[in-house]
Motif scaffolding. Structure first.
Motif, PDB file in Angstrom:
ATOM      1  N   GLU A 297      40.529   7.672 -10.840  1.00 32.45           N
ATOM      2  CA  GLU A 297      39.808   8.441 -11.727  1.00 32.45           C
ATOM      3  C   GLU A 297      40.434   9.655 -12.360  1.00 32.45           C
ATOM      4  OE1 GLU A 297      36.640  11.881 -10.829  1.00 32.45           O
ATOM      5  OE2 GLU A 297      36.323   9.965  -9.649  1.00 32.45           O
ATOM      6  N   HIS A 298      40.655   9.945 -13.541  1.00 28.82           N
ATOM      7  CA  HIS A 298      40.998  11.030 -14.134  1.00 28.82           C
ATOM      8  C   HIS A 298      40.103  12.353 -14.426  1.00 28.82           C
ATOM      9  CE1 HIS A 298      43.766  13.194 -17.049  1.00 28.82           C
ATOM     10  NE2 HIS A 298      42.704  13.234 -18.001  1.00 28.82           N
ATOM     11  N   CYS A 299      39.033  12.045 -14.670  1.00 30.18           N
ATOM     12  CA  CYS A 299      37.777  13.004 -14.992  1.00 30.18           C
ATOM     13  C   CYS A 299      36.573  12.493 -15.022  1.00 30.18           C
ATOM     14  CB  CYS A 299      38.383  13.760 -16.499  1.00 30.18           C
ATOM     15  SG  CYS A 299      38.215  12.202 -17.799  1.00 30.18           S
ATOM     16  N   ARG A 300      35.590  13.336 -14.770  1.00 34.58           N
ATOM     17  CA  ARG A 300      34.173  12.967 -14.570  1.00 34.58           C
ATOM     18  C   ARG A 300      33.356  14.078 -15.412  1.00 34.58           C
ATOM     19  NH1 ARG A 300      32.207  12.712  -8.455  1.00 34.58           N
ATOM     20  NH2 ARG A 300      33.821  11.190  -8.324  1.00 34.58           N
ATOM     21  N   TRP A 301      32.177  13.622 -15.831  1.00 31.30           N
ATOM     22  CA  TRP A 301      31.396  14.435 -16.595  1.00 31.30           C
ATOM     23  C   TRP A 301      29.969  14.077 -16.749  1.00 31.30           C
ATOM     24  CZ3 TRP A 301      34.946  12.095 -19.802  1.00 31.30           C
ATOM     25  CH2 TRP A 301      34.357  11.573 -20.732  1.00 31.30           C
ATOM     26  N   VAL A 302      28.938  14.745 -17.003  1.00 28.82           N
ATOM     27  CA  VAL A 302      27.501  14.295 -16.935  1.00 28.82           C
ATOM     28  C   VAL A 302      27.018  14.607 -18.544  1.00 28.82           C
ATOM     29  CG1 VAL A 302      25.297  14.408 -16.098  1.00 28.82           C
ATOM     30  CG2 VAL A 302      27.334  15.113 -14.610  1.00 28.82           C
ATOM     31  N   ALA A 303      26.279  13.790 -18.848  1.00 32.90           N
ATOM     32  CA  ALA A 303      25.398  13.965 -20.235  1.00 32.90           C
ATOM     33  C   ALA A 303      23.843  14.104 -19.969  1.00 32.90           C
ATOM     34  CB  ALA A 303      25.770  12.940 -21.110  1.00 32.90           C
ATOM     35  N   GLN A 304      23.416  15.019 -20.708  1.00 34.05           N
ATOM     36  CA  GLN A 304      21.995  15.187 -20.921  1.00 34.05           C
ATOM     37  C   GLN A 304      21.321  14.603 -22.122  1.00 34.05           C
ATOM     38  OE1 GLN A 304      20.001  17.297 -17.951  1.00 34.05           O
ATOM     39  NE2 GLN A 304      18.878  18.576 -19.660  1.00 34.05           N
ATOM     40  N   ASP A 305      20.303  13.900 -22.265  1.00 30.94           N
ATOM     41  CA  ASP A 305      19.831  13.434 -23.416  1.00 30.94           C
ATOM     42  C   ASP A 305      18.297  13.673 -23.423  1.00 30.94           C
ATOM     43  OD1 ASP A 305      22.247  11.874 -24.661  1.00 30.94           O
ATOM     44  OD2 ASP A 305      21.987  10.947 -22.748  1.00 30.94           O
ATOM     45  N   CYS A 306      17.980  14.098 -24.650  1.00 27.71           N
ATOM     46  CA  CYS A 306      16.394  14.320 -25.137  1.00 27.71           C
ATOM     47  C   CYS A 306      15.733  12.913 -25.381  1.00 27.71           C
ATOM     48  CB  CYS A 306      16.274  15.224 -26.159  1.00 27.71           C
ATOM     49  SG  CYS A 306      15.972  16.852 -25.223  1.00 27.71           S
ATOM     50  N   MET A 307      14.569  12.361 -24.947  1.00 31.53           N
ATOM     51  CA  MET A 307      13.967  11.218 -24.849  1.00 31.53           C
ATOM     52  C   MET A 307      12.989  11.306 -25.496  1.00 31.53           C
ATOM     53  SD  MET A 307      16.647   9.852 -23.549  1.00 31.53           S
ATOM     54  CE  MET A 307      16.501   7.965 -22.940  1.00 31.53           C
ATOM     55  N   SER A 308      12.446  10.681 -26.884  1.00 33.34           N
ATOM     56  CA  SER A 308      11.139  10.692 -27.403  1.00 33.34           C
ATOM     57  C   SER A 308      10.227   9.890 -26.969  1.00 33.34           C
ATOM     58  CB  SER A 308      11.322  10.709 -28.824  1.00 33.34           C
ATOM     59  OG  SER A 308      11.821   9.083 -29.092  1.00 33.34           O
ATOM     60  N   ALA A 328      15.345  19.000 -35.326  1.00 31.98           N
ATOM     61  CA  ALA A 328      16.172  17.653 -35.085  1.00 31.98           C
ATOM     62  C   ALA A 328      16.360  17.523 -33.505  1.00 31.98           C
ATOM     63  CB  ALA A 328      17.335  17.558 -35.656  1.00 31.98           C
ATOM     64  N   THR A 329      15.488  16.488 -32.895  1.00 31.61           N
ATOM     65  CA  THR A 329      15.651  16.275 -31.327  1.00 31.61           C
ATOM     66  C   THR A 329      15.229  14.944 -31.142  1.00 31.61           C
ATOM     67  OG1 THR A 329      14.971  17.327 -29.208  1.00 31.61           O
ATOM     68  CG2 THR A 329      13.347  17.068 -30.997  1.00 31.61           C
ATOM     69  N   GLY A 330      15.341  14.541 -29.816  1.00 34.21           N
ATOM     70  CA  GLY A 330      14.995  13.233 -29.226  1.00 34.21           C
ATOM     71  C   GLY A 330      15.858  12.091 -29.605  1.00 34.21           C
ATOM     72  N   PHE A 331      17.154  12.508 -29.721  1.00 36.25           N
ATOM     73  CA  PHE A 331      18.210  11.556 -30.077  1.00 36.25           C
ATOM     74  C   PHE A 331      18.550  10.228 -29.023  1.00 36.25           C
ATOM     75  CE2 PHE A 331      20.749  15.129 -32.793  1.00 36.25           C
ATOM     76  CZ  PHE A 331      19.540  14.973 -33.585  1.00 36.25           C
ATOM     77  N   HIS A 332      17.873  10.410 -27.846  1.00 39.48           N
ATOM     78  CA  HIS A 332      17.960   9.642 -27.004  1.00 39.48           C
ATOM     79  C   HIS A 332      19.730   9.326 -26.681  1.00 39.48           C
ATOM     80  CE1 HIS A 332      14.415   7.100 -26.265  1.00 39.48           C
ATOM     81  NE2 HIS A 332      14.048   7.963 -26.998  1.00 39.48           N
ATOM     82  N   LYS A 333      20.135   8.426 -26.519  1.00 37.96           N
ATOM     83  CA  LYS A 333      21.675   8.404 -26.081  1.00 37.96           C
ATOM     84  C   LYS A 333      22.379   8.140 -27.425  1.00 37.96           C
ATOM     85  CE  LYS A 333      20.763   6.582 -21.183  1.00 37.96           C
ATOM     86  NZ  LYS A 333      20.951   8.015 -20.884  1.00 37.96           N
ATOM     87  N   TRP A 334      22.104   8.451 -28.543  1.00 35.41           N
ATOM     88  CA  TRP A 334      22.700   8.359 -29.802  1.00 35.41           C
ATOM     89  C   TRP A 334      22.943   9.515 -30.582  1.00 35.41           C
ATOM     90  CZ3 TRP A 334      24.865   3.768 -28.613  1.00 35.41           C
ATOM     91  CH2 TRP A 334      24.149   2.873 -27.783  1.00 35.41           C
ATOM     92  N   GLY A 335      23.194  10.554 -29.722  1.00 35.16           N
ATOM     93  CA  GLY A 335      23.324  11.765 -30.511  1.00 35.16           C
ATOM     94  C   GLY A 335      24.465  12.124 -31.519  1.00 35.16           C
ATOM     95  N   MET A 336      25.390  11.403 -31.792  1.00 35.81           N
ATOM     96  CA  MET A 336      26.485  11.469 -32.765  1.00 35.81           C
ATOM     97  C   MET A 336      26.022  10.956 -34.167  1.00 35.81           C
ATOM     98  SD  MET A 336      28.877  13.288 -31.507  1.00 35.81           S
ATOM     99  CE  MET A 336      27.507  14.199 -30.663  1.00 35.81           C
ATOM    100  N   THR A 337      25.589   9.643 -33.923  1.00 36.80           N
ATOM    101  CA  THR A 337      25.035   8.887 -35.175  1.00 36.80           C
ATOM    102  C   THR A 337      23.871   9.645 -35.781  1.00 36.80           C
ATOM    103  OG1 THR A 337      25.817   7.089 -34.231  1.00 36.80           O
ATOM    104  CG2 THR A 337      24.491   6.970 -36.147  1.00 36.80           C
TER     105      THR A 337
END
Length: 437
Positions: A297-308, A328-337
């Motif tokens: 393991e090099h690193c770890r982190w957590v993502a939080q996504d808004c789900m519509s 603009a909200t509710g991107f699910h797990k596709w926030g960059m696109t």
């Protein structure tokens, strides 16, 4: 380290705070990727605009993404065809194709580790779902193919493969586009008075206001407290792990995701609704022990996504009764696109331009979806829970997250540190008193 590889390998430019009252044509609230892109595109179009961020730009959700740029958002197209028909499904695809093309153009002159990669949505045991998704994509005229040989350490039923998608370093990209933009950091929006936003450092009068704060901050309009919930997912960055030569996500909610970056394998999974129990890092650690025993393991982190409610983002006018106020909200797990999709649509909207694609993302579309019942029941149950610390957002009972040492709200996803400091919105302030476990 509990920090994404993006945050550890990029330097974002600093910006001054607001200094007194001011006016602007368009005010953007929230300095994540969606807010930055809105500001960038508006400035490119010659529109007078200003972005305010309560902390530092990209200090929240954006720095914790896995940074996939793709039109393939799970097995969404078969679902959309059944719910909305072929016209809106094709519009959703076209909007995301336009977003990916815009990234591709911008990244030609930005050093942000942009790489074209194929995207895969795999299934462990549901080949029928893959067949249906392929058929749906073919019906709307998009080329995809079935893949049965995957470089994953377990058996699958195959995957839907889409060529020519991409991945990048989101903070290197953000650092470059942010330079020279009208941004004020450490400037917190506290209240709305018509078309004036009151901040901790002065009032801002604006003809149009765009809210890109991840979870919308106004409860009075739009019923976002019913239309959204938040979901946490965990990431391990692994050394001495294989290159999977693509981007992979499981069609199942509890599955794993895979992509490589900077010599690491980024393994995602362990997800759960914020405030509810889930696998977390422990699930990922067990997976690594079983399938990648030589990895470190090099690193770890957590993502939080808004789900519509229906898997589609809410992009457009905040509500039917709020002209000049957008979200603009509710991107699910596709926030960059979705951030680029949102920026392109909202940039047109505030300039009075029409887009057929806007209908697909309208925040005022029907709320009559099964997820609405689940959200309402969760909120009711937590509001009726006694003898627990309460979330200042809407009064729900907070749950102790022993894995991350935080107080989490199962209703809407606000999170607080052990000492009561706010970690994630929609709450806008700290707990008034320190909660006891």
């Amino acid at each position: 380290m509990i920090n994404s590889i993006w945050a550890d390998t990029a330097a974002l430019p600093p910006f001054e705070s607001l200094d007194g009252d001011c006016k602007t044509d368009v005010l953007i609230i929230g300095g994540g990727m969606a807010g930055l892109l809105c500001t960038y595109l508006l400035k490119q179009a010659g529109v007078d605009c200003l972005l305010i961020e309560a902390d530092r730009i990209c200090c929240g959700v954006t720095r914790n993404t896995t940074a996939k740029l793709t039109v393939q958002h799970g097995l969404i197209y078969d679902k959309m065809l059944r719910r909305f028909g072929s016209e809106k499904t094709r519009m959703y695809l076209e909007a995301n194709e336009a977003a990916l093309a815009q990234y591709r153009r911008l990244c030609q002159t930005i050093d942000c580790d942009f790489e074209e990669k194929d995207s895969f949505v795999y299934s462990i045991d549901q080949p029928k779902k893959l067949e249906q998704e392929l058929e749906a994509l073919h019906r709307i005229g998009f080329r995809a193919e079935y893949a049965d040989q995957l470089p994953l350490p377990f058996d699958t039923a195959g995957a839907v493969r889409v060529h020519g998608q991409a991945q990048f370093h989101p903070l290197k990209f953000a650092a470059e586009i942010a330079r020279g933009l009208p941004i004020r950091e450490q400037t917190t929006a506290r209240a709305f008075d018509g078309h004036t936003v009151v901040t901790n450092r002065g009032g801002i009068a604006a003809s149009n206001i765009i809210v890109t704060t991840h979870f919308p901050m106004l409860n009075k309009h739009g019923a976002y407290f019913l239309k959204l919930y938040q979901h946490r997912s965990y990431v391990l960055g692994l050394e001495r792990a294989p290159d999977v030569h693509g981007m992979y996500v499981d069609e199942a909610k509890g599955g794993m995701s895979f992509r490589n970056a900077d010599g690491l394998l980024l393994l995602g999974g362990g997800g759960h609704r914020t405030g509810k129990p889930g696998g977390g890092w422990a699930e990922l650690e067990r997976f690594v022990q079983k399938h990648y025993p030589d990895a470190q393991e090099h690193c770890r982190w957590v993502a939080q996504d808004c789900m519509s409610l229906d898997d589609i983002p809410y992009i457009g006018q905040y509500s039917r009764t709020t002209p000049g106020l957008y979200v603009a909200t509710g991107f699910h797990k596709w926030g960059m696109t979705s951030s680029m999709t949102a920026a392109m649509l909202l940039c047109d909207m505030v300039q009075g331009k029409q887009s057929d694609h806007a209908r697909v993302f309208s925040p005022s579309r029907t709320m009559l979806r099964p997820q609405l019942v689940s959200n309402a029941l969760e909120a009711t149950a937590n509001l009726l829970t006694l003898s627990k610390p309460r979330c200042p957002h809407m009064g729900c009972a907070l749950k102790w997250n022993a894995q991350e040492h935080s107080w989490d709200c199962p209703c809407h996803g606000s999170r607080f540190a052990e000492d009561g400091t706010l970690l994630d919105n929609p709450a806008t302030g700290n707990l008034k008193t320190q909660a006891k476990k």
